[in-house]
Design a protein around this motif. Sequence first.
Motif, PDB file in Angstrom:
ATOM      1  N   MET A   1       0.847  -1.193   0.000  1.00 42.26           N
ATOM      2  CA  MET A   1       0.000   0.000   0.000  1.00 42.26           C
ATOM      3  C   MET A   1       0.887   1.250   0.000  1.00 42.26           C
ATOM      4  O   MET A   1       1.711   1.432   0.897  1.00 42.26           O
ATOM      5  N   THR A   2       0.746   2.085  -1.020  1.00 42.94           N
ATOM      6  CA  THR A   2       1.546   3.295  -1.093  1.00 42.94           C
ATOM      7  C   THR A   2       1.100   4.296  -0.043  1.00 42.94           C
ATOM      8  O   THR A   2      -0.018   4.229   0.485  1.00 42.94           O
ATOM      9  N   GLN A   3       1.978   5.263   0.246  1.00 50.95           N
ATOM     10  CA  GLN A   3       1.643   6.288   1.239  1.00 50.95           C
ATOM     11  C   GLN A   3       0.448   7.123   0.777  1.00 50.95           C
ATOM     12  O   GLN A   3      -0.411   7.474   1.577  1.00 50.95           O
ATOM     13  N   GLU A   4       0.395   7.420  -0.525  1.00 53.60           N
ATOM     14  CA  GLU A   4      -0.707   8.218  -1.061  1.00 53.60           C
ATOM     15  C   GLU A   4      -2.029   7.470  -0.950  1.00 53.60           C
ATOM     16  O   GLU A   4      -3.053   8.037  -0.563  1.00 53.60           O
ATOM     17  N   PHE A   5      -2.015   6.158  -1.263  1.00 58.11           N
ATOM     18  CA  PHE A   5      -3.247   5.372  -1.155  1.00 58.11           C
ATOM     19  C   PHE A   5      -3.697   5.277   0.303  1.00 58.11           C
ATOM     20  O   PHE A   5      -4.895   5.335   0.598  1.00 58.11           O
ATOM     21  N   ALA A   6      -2.745   5.127   1.207  1.00 54.42           N
ATOM     22  CA  ALA A   6      -3.082   5.056   2.639  1.00 54.42           C
ATOM     23  C   ALA A   6      -3.764   6.342   3.098  1.00 54.42           C
ATOM     24  O   ALA A   6      -4.723   6.313   3.886  1.00 54.42           O
ATOM     25  N   LEU A   7      -3.289   7.491   2.587  1.00 52.29           N
ATOM     26  CA  LEU A   7      -3.910   8.766   2.943  1.00 52.29           C
ATOM     27  C   LEU A   7      -5.325   8.860   2.377  1.00 52.29           C
ATOM     28  O   LEU A   7      -6.259   9.267   3.081  1.00 52.29           O
ATOM     29  N   LEU A   8      -5.488   8.474   1.110  1.00 50.84           N
ATOM     30  CA  LEU A   8      -6.814   8.493   0.498  1.00 50.84           C
ATOM     31  C   LEU A   8      -7.786   7.590   1.251  1.00 50.84           C
ATOM     32  O   LEU A   8      -8.954   7.930   1.432  1.00 50.84           O
ATOM     33  N   LYS A   9      -7.298   6.462   1.707  1.00 50.37           N
ATOM     34  CA  LYS A   9      -8.136   5.522   2.454  1.00 50.37           C
ATOM     35  C   LYS A   9      -8.618   6.151   3.759  1.00 50.37           C
ATOM     36  O   LYS A   9      -9.794   6.034   4.128  1.00 50.37           O
ATOM     37  N   ARG A  10      -7.718   6.848   4.441  1.00 52.67           N
ATOM     38  CA  ARG A  10      -8.103   7.497   5.701  1.00 52.67           C
ATOM     39  C   ARG A  10      -9.105   8.617   5.449  1.00 52.67           C
ATOM     40  O   ARG A  10     -10.075   8.784   6.193  1.00 52.67           O
ATOM     41  N   ILE A  11      -8.878   9.393   4.396  1.00 55.84           N
ATOM     42  CA  ILE A  11      -9.805  10.478   4.065  1.00 55.84           C
ATOM     43  C   ILE A  11     -11.168   9.911   3.688  1.00 55.84           C
ATOM     44  O   ILE A  11     -12.212  10.417   4.123  1.00 55.84           O
ATOM     45  N   TYR A  12     -11.144   8.865   2.885  1.00 54.16           N
ATOM     46  CA  TYR A  12     -12.394   8.220   2.445  1.00 54.16           C
ATOM     47  C   TYR A  12     -13.245   7.813   3.638  1.00 54.16           C
ATOM     48  O   TYR A  12     -14.451   8.069   3.688  1.00 54.16           O
ATOM     49  N   ASN A  13     -12.628   7.201   4.627  1.00 53.44           N
ATOM     50  CA  ASN A  13     -13.375   6.725   5.796  1.00 53.44           C
ATOM     51  C   ASN A  13     -13.736   7.835   6.770  1.00 53.44           C
ATOM     52  O   ASN A  13     -14.668   7.684   7.567  1.00 53.44           O
ATOM     53  N   ALA A  14     -13.035   8.963   6.689  1.00 51.83           N
ATOM     54  CA  ALA A  14     -13.384  10.102   7.545  1.00 51.83           C
ATOM     55  C   ALA A  14     -14.717  10.704   7.143  1.00 51.83           C
ATOM     56  O   ALA A  14     -15.373  11.362   7.953  1.00 51.83           O
ATOM     57  N   PHE A  15     -15.133  10.472   5.896  1.00 51.29           N
ATOM     58  CA  PHE A  15     -16.390  11.036   5.401  1.00 51.29           C
ATOM     59  C   PHE A  15     -17.506   9.986   5.376  1.00 51.29           C
ATOM     60  O   PHE A  15     -18.346   9.982   4.478  1.00 51.29           O
ATOM     61  N   ASP A  16     -17.519   9.119   6.366  1.00 49.32           N
ATOM     62  CA  ASP A  16     -18.558   8.098   6.487  1.00 49.32           C
ATOM     63  C   ASP A  16     -19.912   8.776   6.700  1.00 49.32           C
ATOM     64  O   ASP A  16     -20.123   9.435   7.716  1.00 49.32           O
ATOM     65  N   PRO A  17     -20.847   8.623   5.754  1.00 47.22           N
ATOM     66  CA  PRO A  17     -22.126   9.348   5.861  1.00 47.22           C
ATOM     67  C   PRO A  17     -23.159   8.670   6.746  1.00 47.22           C
ATOM     68  O   PRO A  17     -24.226   9.235   6.987  1.00 47.22           O
ATOM     69  N   PHE A  18     -22.860   7.461   7.223  1.00 49.46           N
ATOM     70  CA  PHE A  18     -23.876   6.704   7.954  1.00 49.46           C
ATOM     71  C   PHE A  18     -23.552   6.564   9.443  1.00 49.46           C
ATOM     72  O   PHE A  18     -24.219   5.814  10.145  1.00 49.46           O
TER      73      PHE A  18
END
Length: 442
Positions: A1-18
């Motif tokens: 897992m690249t550092q950039e993908f790891a950051l995107l993954k964290r951002i993605y989950n920070a915006f959990d709408p449910f």
Amino acid sequence: MTQEFALLKRIYNAFDPFRPLPAGDPAYVDCGEVRGDGDILVEVGREILLSDRKTCQLYAGHRGAGKSTELLRLQKFLDESGCFVVYFPSDEEDIDPEDAQYTDILLACTRHLLEGLKDTVKPVSLLNWLNNRWQDLKDFALTEVALESLSVEAQISQFAKITANLRTEPSQRQKIRERVNPHTVTLIEALNQFIKDAKKHLPDGYSQLVLVADNLDRIVPIPQEDGRSNHDQIFIDRSEQLQALDCHLIYTVPISLLYSNRAADVANIYGNTQVLPMIMVQTPENEAYQRGIEKVKEILQKRLSLINPSLSVVDMFEQREALDNLCLMSGGHVRNLLLLMKEAIKYTKSLPISKRALQRSISELRNTYRNTVFYNEWEALARVYQSKQIENNQLYRGLLFNRCILEYRYLNEEGESQVWYDIHPLIKGIKEFQDKYNQLYS
């Protein structure tokens, strides 16, 4: 897992709408000033604290607008003010929103009061009620054991098994209702005796008991043969029973109920229903409302800052105007805002988010709304966009429930609350809507 993908993954989950935000969460943003200046702590909380008698209040708003987050804030406020609060999201373990009746709600309230107060006092009256009904109900608890042979904790768990069957076993649901319905009056009597006993033995520092039944607003409206809906049957026909529990009560209700031909009955029965409107991101004149847009950006920024305080939501987008467009396209609806953000990140391999990725996100959610609208509803949507008002009929109520029509509020110069309506901004880009609007108003 690249550092950039790891950051995107964290951002993605920070915006959990449910995931509703728990009280005190650092991601919380107070949006009262762009929601008509409403505050649940004052409008609902103070009503409880000031009243000498038990209260029953309704709380409404569009699904996904942030009601659960506000109710969790209220729970903390009331707890700190000496109220023992039993809060539960009704659709997680107890109620199927696609098929719900009053009996399901009563059983859910019973179960959660039992669980919330089980360390306070023994529920003798409720266990006696269950024992008297045991021959009728033991099949749904999936046990042949005599109830009196079980420990108190095991007897309490039988209520949970019965309500779990209401949620997960459609084939058993109607049978349970048929067995319980004739005995709801005696169940309420037994429950009130338990509540009365429990209130005498609340933990130190607590003087009142509050029950909050959340997510009842998700109950899908089902028209009945007489032209009414299941919402009428639950919240109006059974209002006496809903209000009968001997503690302070808060029920969430579908916003569409407030615009039925029984709206006056709702007001007469429950008093003023508190509504959580959308964040106002544009004016009734179809102009961008900058104060609302800045609040929406703050919601995104706070979640982003939890990952890394140095990250800026403005810098996340390839074009600055893309962020403003995202805020406008959300309609001020928090869940849609977070969904749009998540989808845009999904189509992004590296930051910043491109215009193409954001447009893909908008198109996906727009298609969801296109598939929600029936052929005969485009004209109603065009009329709402033109007039910023709604009509009191079943068609408009359905569009409110499905969030195709959104409610907004603001205070005028005299401090009076003004209510207006608009279609979801995503719908404006749908060809069927544009064709109908041009046909009517061009």
